[in-house]
Scaffold this motif. Structure first.
Motif, PDB file in Angstrom:
ATOM      1  N   TYR A  42     -28.448  41.904  42.613  1.00 52.83           N
ATOM      2  CA  TYR A  42     -28.560  42.869  43.705  1.00 52.83           C
ATOM      3  C   TYR A  42     -29.339  42.256  44.857  1.00 52.83           C
ATOM      4  O   TYR A  42     -30.285  41.480  44.650  1.00 52.83           O
ATOM      5  N   CYS A  43     -28.919  42.595  46.062  1.00 52.34           N
ATOM      6  CA  CYS A  43     -29.660  42.226  47.265  1.00 52.34           C
ATOM      7  C   CYS A  43     -30.276  43.508  47.826  1.00 52.34           C
ATOM      8  O   CYS A  43     -29.531  44.433  48.205  1.00 52.34           O
ATOM      9  N   ILE A  44     -31.596  43.566  47.860  1.00 54.30           N
ATOM     10  CA  ILE A  44     -32.310  44.800  48.209  1.00 54.30           C
ATOM     11  C   ILE A  44     -33.348  44.490  49.289  1.00 54.30           C
ATOM     12  O   ILE A  44     -34.132  43.541  49.141  1.00 54.30           O
TER      13      ILE A  44
ATOM     14  N   GLU B 296     -35.570  30.612  49.839  1.00 47.72           N
ATOM     15  CA  GLU B 296     -34.354  31.258  50.358  1.00 47.72           C
ATOM     16  C   GLU B 296     -34.643  31.967  51.683  1.00 47.72           C
ATOM     17  O   GLU B 296     -33.854  31.903  52.631  1.00 47.72           O
ATOM     18  N   TRP B 297     -35.761  32.645  51.779  1.00 41.76           N
ATOM     19  CA  TRP B 297     -36.128  33.332  53.027  1.00 41.76           C
ATOM     20  C   TRP B 297     -36.387  32.337  54.157  1.00 41.76           C
ATOM     21  O   TRP B 297     -36.042  32.602  55.305  1.00 41.76           O
ATOM     22  N   ILE B 298     -36.965  31.210  53.826  1.00 38.23           N
ATOM     23  CA  ILE B 298     -37.189  30.172  54.850  1.00 38.23           C
ATOM     24  C   ILE B 298     -35.848  29.645  55.355  1.00 38.23           C
ATOM     25  O   ILE B 298     -35.638  29.460  56.561  1.00 38.23           O
TER      26      ILE B 298
ATOM     27  N   LYS C 270     -31.199  37.350  41.850  1.00 41.88           N
ATOM     28  CA  LYS C 270     -30.796  36.158  41.084  1.00 41.88           C
ATOM     29  C   LYS C 270     -31.968  35.196  40.868  1.00 41.88           C
ATOM     30  O   LYS C 270     -31.912  34.331  39.996  1.00 41.88           O
ATOM     31  N   PHE C 271     -33.021  35.357  41.673  1.00 44.75           N
ATOM     32  CA  PHE C 271     -34.187  34.489  41.531  1.00 44.75           C
ATOM     33  C   PHE C 271     -35.208  35.036  40.533  1.00 44.75           C
ATOM     34  O   PHE C 271     -36.275  34.448  40.351  1.00 44.75           O
ATOM     35  N   PHE C 272     -34.892  36.177  39.908  1.00 46.05           N
ATOM     36  CA  PHE C 272     -35.850  36.826  39.004  1.00 46.05           C
ATOM     37  C   PHE C 272     -35.214  37.028  37.630  1.00 46.05           C
ATOM     38  O   PHE C 272     -33.986  36.981  37.486  1.00 46.05           O
TER      39      PHE C 272
ATOM     40  N   LYS D 116     -35.635  42.641  37.009  1.00 41.99           N
ATOM     41  CA  LYS D 116     -34.476  43.345  37.574  1.00 41.99           C
ATOM     42  C   LYS D 116     -34.413  44.785  37.064  1.00 41.99           C
ATOM     43  O   LYS D 116     -34.215  45.727  37.844  1.00 41.99           O
ATOM     44  N   SER D 117     -34.597  44.959  35.777  1.00 39.56           N
ATOM     45  CA  SER D 117     -34.547  46.309  35.192  1.00 39.56           C
ATOM     46  C   SER D 117     -35.663  47.182  35.752  1.00 39.56           C
ATOM     47  O   SER D 117     -35.457  48.359  36.062  1.00 39.56           O
TER      48      SER D 117
END
Length: 505
Positions: free
Chosen positions: A156-158, A205-207, A250-252, A257-258
């Protein structure tokens, strides 16, 4: 032994001969490698077991399986929806046209007719057993293909604001139970933020995507005054000040995630985008119930079936096979469309005609809602032996009804550079060409002493022109008569979309 099937950029000559050469080279290299590295290994000897055919007397087992592998990737193959019914129809056709000659039966005596019928009974009996056997195999493959597939991974992208919203409680807790629930949510939020702050991969990823390492402490310009800048490690205050950053799960790990999903109320309702990485037929079936009759627009860009794009998948089917494959997916797409939904499909000359006939039948129409022509490149391609260069592709449009909206020009978007006692206004030319079906010689009268220019005529009738003259709504710009249009009178205008798309790229 692992094989990879891909287009060969060095391919030359006839397809079959080139594939045969590649197969022979593969066999030779594998045998040489086996002899060199596994000479005394009993297993390597199995590859050299004889497996001859009438045309290949010296074929070995390795050649057989390499041949089967490449044939499977180069031949058209699909599972028949109802093989038993199809073969039974073909059997009846065969018997009527190849076995049972009516003229011979008509002129034959009783023993000969009985012989004919006995022959037909034997053929049908044997054929039905063969058909039954083949149909069982095909039905089994069909069940495997249609079986619901497992979702092997979900991410998920949140945006971070969903996390910071967790403590936006309104009013005091009504009882101890609500108070404990709120305390639990706040605790969960702190744990989630702590993991985000220490996740190096997410920071990188944010950078890469948002250049967060360039964010300086706020000085009241783009960022709120006093807001923190980028630092290592990141701080919760920085995340809160930049709460539109997109977190990718995906990085966690699964536990994080749950925890994150459980902390967001009505998650499905807040999820407004879905990206699926899958074979398209399986993905469409997975989505059927969730999105049935809810989709406004479907766009697909299927393989053009040209074998010329260098794709990693097969793109050179027979026309009938390609059409069958695409049709099955379009039928499912129809279920997603709402009453105003449309489907747009990109094609080139190769399959445009066949596809249009197929979609006309599926949507029970005689022609598409629209057939857009897209200019895909600016100039002709210099290809040896080519006399015509294709500059356009097609975007064919179908739907249950015409859901294509007209172009709207908002009155507020227009410029009104002039003004007089009546207010701000713009001007427009009221001429149009006076040739062919547009010719109207009665519309070449004078307006404020001027007739239309040569080859032109007015867009308005004479009675309307006289009313506007009395209101002093015309001006002369050089030698051209123009009409004043005042801002207070202007309304939004609607016009049809052109089917010629000239912006190539």
């Amino acid at each position: 032994i692992y094989f990879e099937y891909r287009p060969d950029p060095e391919k030359s000559g006839q397809e079959g001969i080139w594939q045969k050469k590649l197969n022979e080279d593969a066999v030779k290299k594998i045998i040489e490698s086996l002899d060199k590295n596994y000479k005394n290994n009993e297993f390597s000897g199995y590859f050299k077991i004889a497996a001859p055919t009438e045309t290949q007397k010296n074929r070995i087992l390795l050649e057989k399986y390499i041949g089967k592998y490449t044939a499977r990737n180069t031949s058209d193959y699909f599972i028949h929806k109802n093989l038993k019914e199809f073969l039974n129809r073909e059997l009846d056709f065969y018997i009527k046209n190849e076995v049972m000659w009516l003229d011979d039966i008509e002129n034959a005596d009783a023993p000969q007719v009985e012989s004919y019928l006995a022959k037909i009974k034997v053929i049908r009996k044997i054929a039905h057993k063969i058909i039954e056997f083949l149909a069982q195999l095909e039905e089994f493959q069909k069940k495997l293909w249609l079986k619901k597939k497992f979702v092997v991974e979900t991410n998920y992208c949140i945006t971070l604001d969903k996390i910071f919203d967790l403590d936006n409680f309104i009013g005091e807790a009504e009882d101890d139970r609500e108070k404990k629930r709120r305390e639990s949510i706040i605790k969960t939020k702190k744990e989630i933020l702590e993991e985000i702050v220490h996740n190096h991969n997410q920071h990188e990823e944010w950078i890469k995507l948002f250049a967060i390492d360039k964010i300086k402490p706020g000085e009241g310009d783009m960022h709120e005054k006093g807001s923190p800048g980028y630092s290592k490690p990141l701080k919760v205050e920085f995340l809160k000040a930049n709460n539109n950053l997109v977190l990718d799960t995906k990085f966690f790990d699964e536990k994080f995630k749950s925890k994150l999903l459980a902390s967001i109320d009505n998650f499905d309702e807040q999820c407004y985008g879905l990206l699926i990485h899958s074979e398209n037929f399986q993905a469409l079936n997975l989505l059927q119930e969730r999105y049935r009759k809810q989709v406004k627009c479907v766009y697909i860009d299927p393989p053009y079936n040209t074998d010329g794009d260098g794709f990693c998948y097969k793109d050179c089917y027979r026309h009938s096979t390609w059409l069958t494959m695409i049709q099955e997916r379009i039928v499912i797409c129809q279920m997603f469309l709402n009453n105003l939904g449309n489907i747009f499909v990109s094609l080139d000359d190769n399959e445009h005609a066949n596809f249009s006939l197929c979609l006309n039948k599926l949507f029970n129409v005689e022609k598409p809602l629209a057939n857009f022509l897209w200019k895909k490149k600016g100039t002709s391609t210099n290809v040896e032996g080519a006399f015509v260069s294709a500059l356009i592709d097609y975007i064919v449009t179908y739907g249950k009804s015409n859901g294509i909206n007209p172009r709207v020009t908002k009155s507020d978007d227009r410029q009104y550079p002039f003004n007089d006692n009546e207010g701000f206004y713009r001007t427009t030319i009221i001429e149009k060409k006076n040739t062919g079906s547009y010719r109207r010689d009665t519309m070449q009268f004078e307006i404020i002493g001027k007739k239309p220019r040569e080859g032109k005529r007015w867009q308005i009738g004479e009675s309307t022109a006289r009313e506007l003259e009395q209101k002093k709504r015309f001006i002369l710009d050089g030698n051209i008569v123009k009409l004043k249009i005042y801002k207070q009178e202007e309304e939004d205008t609607y016009s049809a979309n052109p089917n010629l798309l000239l912006d190539y790229g």
